[in-house]
Scaffold this motif. Structure first.
Motif, PDB file in Angstrom:
ATOM      1  N   PRO A 285     -18.840  13.823 -60.905  1.00  0.00           N
ATOM      2  CA  PRO A 285     -19.667  15.028 -61.035  1.00  0.00           C
ATOM      3  C   PRO A 285     -19.623  15.921 -59.806  1.00  0.00           C
ATOM      4  O   PRO A 285     -19.554  17.150 -59.920  1.00  0.00           O
ATOM      5  CB  PRO A 285     -21.086  14.482 -61.260  1.00  0.00           C
ATOM      6  CG  PRO A 285     -20.902  13.075 -61.698  1.00  0.00           C
ATOM      7  CD  PRO A 285     -19.616  12.589 -61.135  1.00  0.00           C
TER       8      PRO A 285
ATOM      9  N   ARG B  64     -18.473  19.936 -59.555  1.00  0.00           N
ATOM     10  CA  ARG B  64     -19.274  21.028 -58.962  1.00  0.00           C
ATOM     11  C   ARG B  64     -18.487  21.750 -57.869  1.00  0.00           C
ATOM     12  O   ARG B  64     -18.551  22.966 -57.751  1.00  0.00           O
ATOM     13  CB  ARG B  64     -20.592  20.467 -58.425  1.00  0.00           C
ATOM     14  CG  ARG B  64     -21.492  19.993 -59.556  1.00  0.00           C
ATOM     15  CD  ARG B  64     -22.925  19.717 -59.125  1.00  0.00           C
ATOM     16  NE  ARG B  64     -23.716  19.423 -60.306  1.00  0.00           N
ATOM     17  CZ  ARG B  64     -24.002  18.189 -60.751  1.00  0.00           C
ATOM     18  NH1 ARG B  64     -23.587  17.118 -60.071  1.00  0.00           N
ATOM     19  NH2 ARG B  64     -24.701  18.019 -61.856  1.00  0.00           N
TER      20      ARG B  64
ATOM     21  N   ALA C 149     -23.388  10.770 -68.999  1.00  0.00           N
ATOM     22  CA  ALA C 149     -24.375  11.861 -69.150  1.00  0.00           C
ATOM     23  C   ALA C 149     -24.383  12.758 -67.911  1.00  0.00           C
ATOM     24  O   ALA C 149     -24.479  13.986 -68.013  1.00  0.00           O
ATOM     25  CB  ALA C 149     -25.756  11.271 -69.386  1.00  0.00           C
ATOM     26  N   GLU C 150     -24.256  12.142 -66.714  1.00  0.00           N
ATOM     27  CA  GLU C 150     -24.242  12.947 -65.466  1.00  0.00           C
ATOM     28  C   GLU C 150     -22.956  13.758 -65.356  1.00  0.00           C
ATOM     29  O   GLU C 150     -22.945  14.888 -64.869  1.00  0.00           O
ATOM     30  CB  GLU C 150     -24.359  12.030 -64.251  1.00  0.00           C
ATOM     31  CG  GLU C 150     -25.755  11.525 -64.019  1.00  0.00           C
ATOM     32  CD  GLU C 150     -25.830  10.596 -62.819  1.00  0.00           C
ATOM     33  OE1 GLU C 150     -24.978  10.684 -61.909  1.00  0.00           O
ATOM     34  OE2 GLU C 150     -26.744   9.758 -62.822  1.00  0.00           O
TER      35      GLU C 150
ATOM     36  N   GLU D 214     -23.262  16.653 -67.599  1.00  0.00           N
ATOM     37  CA  GLU D 214     -24.206  17.625 -67.026  1.00  0.00           C
ATOM     38  C   GLU D 214     -23.454  18.565 -66.080  1.00  0.00           C
ATOM     39  O   GLU D 214     -23.599  19.789 -66.137  1.00  0.00           O
ATOM     40  CB  GLU D 214     -25.292  16.832 -66.262  1.00  0.00           C
ATOM     41  CG  GLU D 214     -26.496  17.625 -65.826  1.00  0.00           C
ATOM     42  CD  GLU D 214     -27.218  18.291 -66.985  1.00  0.00           C
ATOM     43  OE1 GLU D 214     -27.503  17.613 -67.977  1.00  0.00           O
ATOM     44  OE2 GLU D 214     -27.468  19.513 -66.858  1.00  0.00           O
TER      45      GLU D 214
ATOM     46  N   ALA E 278     -21.211  20.799 -68.015  1.00  0.00           N
ATOM     47  CA  ALA E 278     -21.954  21.904 -68.644  1.00  0.00           C
ATOM     48  C   ALA E 278     -22.174  23.034 -67.630  1.00  0.00           C
ATOM     49  O   ALA E 278     -22.046  24.216 -67.957  1.00  0.00           O
ATOM     50  CB  ALA E 278     -23.284  21.397 -69.186  1.00  0.00           C
ATOM     51  N   GLU E 279     -22.487  22.664 -66.364  1.00  0.00           N
ATOM     52  CA  GLU E 279     -22.652  23.693 -65.312  1.00  0.00           C
ATOM     53  C   GLU E 279     -21.332  24.435 -65.110  1.00  0.00           C
ATOM     54  O   GLU E 279     -21.311  25.654 -64.950  1.00  0.00           O
ATOM     55  CB  GLU E 279     -23.078  23.040 -63.995  1.00  0.00           C
ATOM     56  CG  GLU E 279     -24.487  22.490 -64.026  1.00  0.00           C
ATOM     57  CD  GLU E 279     -24.786  21.611 -62.807  1.00  0.00           C
ATOM     58  OE1 GLU E 279     -24.140  21.800 -61.757  1.00  0.00           O
ATOM     59  OE2 GLU E 279     -25.641  20.722 -62.930  1.00  0.00           O
TER      60      GLU E 279
ATOM     61  N   ASP F 117     -24.259  17.880 -78.813  1.00  0.00           N
ATOM     62  CA  ASP F 117     -25.265  18.086 -77.746  1.00  0.00           C
ATOM     63  C   ASP F 117     -24.729  19.047 -76.697  1.00  0.00           C
ATOM     64  O   ASP F 117     -25.451  19.903 -76.190  1.00  0.00           O
ATOM     65  CB  ASP F 117     -25.598  16.752 -77.044  1.00  0.00           C
ATOM     66  CG  ASP F 117     -26.492  15.883 -77.899  1.00  0.00           C
ATOM     67  OD1 ASP F 117     -26.925  16.349 -78.969  1.00  0.00           O
ATOM     68  OD2 ASP F 117     -26.724  14.713 -77.507  1.00  0.00           O
ATOM     69  N   PHE F 118     -23.443  18.876 -76.380  1.00  0.00           N
ATOM     70  CA  PHE F 118     -22.825  19.749 -75.372  1.00  0.00           C
ATOM     71  C   PHE F 118     -22.854  21.198 -75.850  1.00  0.00           C
ATOM     72  O   PHE F 118     -23.175  22.110 -75.100  1.00  0.00           O
ATOM     73  CB  PHE F 118     -21.384  19.298 -75.101  1.00  0.00           C
ATOM     74  CG  PHE F 118     -20.773  19.932 -73.880  1.00  0.00           C
ATOM     75  CD1 PHE F 118     -20.887  19.329 -72.634  1.00  0.00           C
ATOM     76  CD2 PHE F 118     -20.097  21.139 -73.969  1.00  0.00           C
ATOM     77  CE1 PHE F 118     -20.341  19.917 -71.497  1.00  0.00           C
ATOM     78  CE2 PHE F 118     -19.553  21.745 -72.843  1.00  0.00           C
ATOM     79  CZ  PHE F 118     -19.667  21.129 -71.603  1.00  0.00           C
TER      80      PHE F 118
ATOM     81  N   LYS G 135     -26.301  22.646 -75.614  1.00  0.00           N
ATOM     82  CA  LYS G 135     -26.705  22.916 -74.228  1.00  0.00           C
ATOM     83  C   LYS G 135     -26.015  24.144 -73.645  1.00  0.00           C
ATOM     84  O   LYS G 135     -26.581  24.872 -72.838  1.00  0.00           O
ATOM     85  CB  LYS G 135     -26.350  21.670 -73.392  1.00  0.00           C
ATOM     86  CG  LYS G 135     -27.061  21.600 -72.070  1.00  0.00           C
ATOM     87  CD  LYS G 135     -26.735  20.315 -71.339  1.00  0.00           C
ATOM     88  CE  LYS G 135     -27.433  19.118 -71.951  1.00  0.00           C
ATOM     89  NZ  LYS G 135     -27.034  17.852 -71.319  1.00  0.00           N
ATOM     90  N   THR G 136     -24.762  24.362 -74.028  1.00  0.00           N
ATOM     91  CA  THR G 136     -23.955  25.400 -73.358  1.00  0.00           C
ATOM     92  C   THR G 136     -23.579  26.575 -74.256  1.00  0.00           C
ATOM     93  O   THR G 136     -23.122  27.604 -73.759  1.00  0.00           O
ATOM     94  CB  THR G 136     -22.633  24.784 -72.841  1.00  0.00           C
ATOM     95  OG1 THR G 136     -21.902  24.296 -73.980  1.00  0.00           O
ATOM     96  CG2 THR G 136     -22.868  23.661 -71.862  1.00  0.00           C
TER      97      THR G 136
END
Ligand code: SF4
Length: 309
Positions: free
Chosen positions: A150, A154, A190-191, A194, A197-198, A233-234, A237-238
């Motif tokens: 993750p 980022r 899940a992380e 996440e 998704a960002e 779910d993805f 969310k996005t």
């Protein structure tokens, strides 16, 4: 700075071609390359459907620390990170051997190593590959695939480069994934998603979620339903629907705990995902006869792998 001054302060390194192996069953080509310290890596030339266009699958590390149980590179352990120039140079090696009138269209970071465990050098290499004075490859024709870092996702997002992201899911059910991808213990899926998704919210492009399908291990209806839930779910969310890519397992040789799913099993899995409304493709992974397919890269000519002379 003029050319002489640059030459006086910098050195141009090279990768030596130890072996070039053309697959006999499809137009994939595998290169075994030696770095200047004699560390070995592999690079694969992948043909696109459009004639005369290729994608280069590059390595980002010598070996890999991630230890995914379905991947031969993971059995090697990590020797070292590749330098940015060693990553970019793989594309140059492939390019200089291309037939006239053909070109490298894209690059995928799906060779040896976890690219986001070497993220700074990978970002530097991408800048060179994209630069008009480098390989002039469109950023969106570059895909960086991760099994789950993750922090690296980022950093890639913050670098301001617009590449595509791939996530190797392996299995959507945590208990199954833990058995296949050891890094799941430290970085649960899940992380990872996440962070993905960002990334997608910043860059907008649909990520590729890849699953290496393993016969009898991650292709049950339960696995398909968990994977579909994850993709939906993805999207919720996005607002972006991920592309699911199913790649059949390629035998690693030796003491192999896995098998490739047969066609019926692979198709049932795909059809169940598709019926739930998730875009999904079964991908061809070529070059298996020369050890160039996904999960097979160990930086050795195929004759050494089979014992042939
Ligand atoms: S699948 Fe990728 S991250 Fe996993 S062991 Fe192989 S090279 Fe490393």
């Amino acid at each position: 700075m003029d050319v002489e001054r640059i030459a006086a302060h910098h050195r141009v390194g090279t990768l030596r071609v130890v072996a070039r192996e053309d697959s006999k069953v499809d137009p994939f080509v595998k290169y075994v390359l030696a770095c200047e310290d004699d560390a070995r890596i592999e690079t694969v030339r992948i043909p696109l459907e459009k004639p005369g266009r290729f994608v280069v699958c590059v390595s980002s590390q010598v070996g890999c620390a991630m230890g995914c149980t379905f991947c031969a590179t993971g059995r090697l352990g990590l020797q070292r990170n590749l330098e940015a120039w060693e990553i970019a140079e793989q594309v140059r090696v492939v390019r200089r051997e291309l037939p006239p009138g053909t070109r490298v269209h894209g690059v995928v970071f799906q060779g040896m190593g976890e690219p986001l465990a070497n993220v700074e050098r990978v970002i530097q290499a991408i800048r060179v590959l994209h630069d008009p004075c480098g390989a002039a490859i469109e950023q969106r024709a570059i895909t960086v695939s991760t099994v789950g870092v993750p922090g690296g996702i980022r950093k890639l997002a913050a670098a301001g480069i617009r590449v595509r992201l791939g996530v190797s899911i392996a299995a959507a059910r945590p208990d199954v994934r833990r058995r296949l991808v050891p890094v799941e213990q430290q970085n649960p899926l899940a992380e990872v998603l996440e962070a993905a998704a960002e990334f997608v919210k910043l860059h907008g492009d649909a990520p590729m979620l890849a699953v290496t399908t393993l016969g009898g291990v991650n292709t049950s209806d339960e696995d398909a339903d968990a994977l579909a839930r994850l993709a939906l779910d993805f999207r919720a969310k996005t607002g972006v629907t991920p592309r699911l890519s199913l790649v059949p397992y390629n035998p690693m040789g030796g003491d192999d705990p896995f098998r490739r799913p047969d066609d019926e099993e692979a198709e049932r899995f795909r059809a169940r995902l598709s019926a739930i409304g998730v875009p999904v493709v079964r991908r061809y992974s070529g070059g298996g006869d020369v050890g160039a397919a996904c999960g097979q890269l160990v930086a050795r000519p195929s004759a050494e792998l089979t014992g042939a002379s």
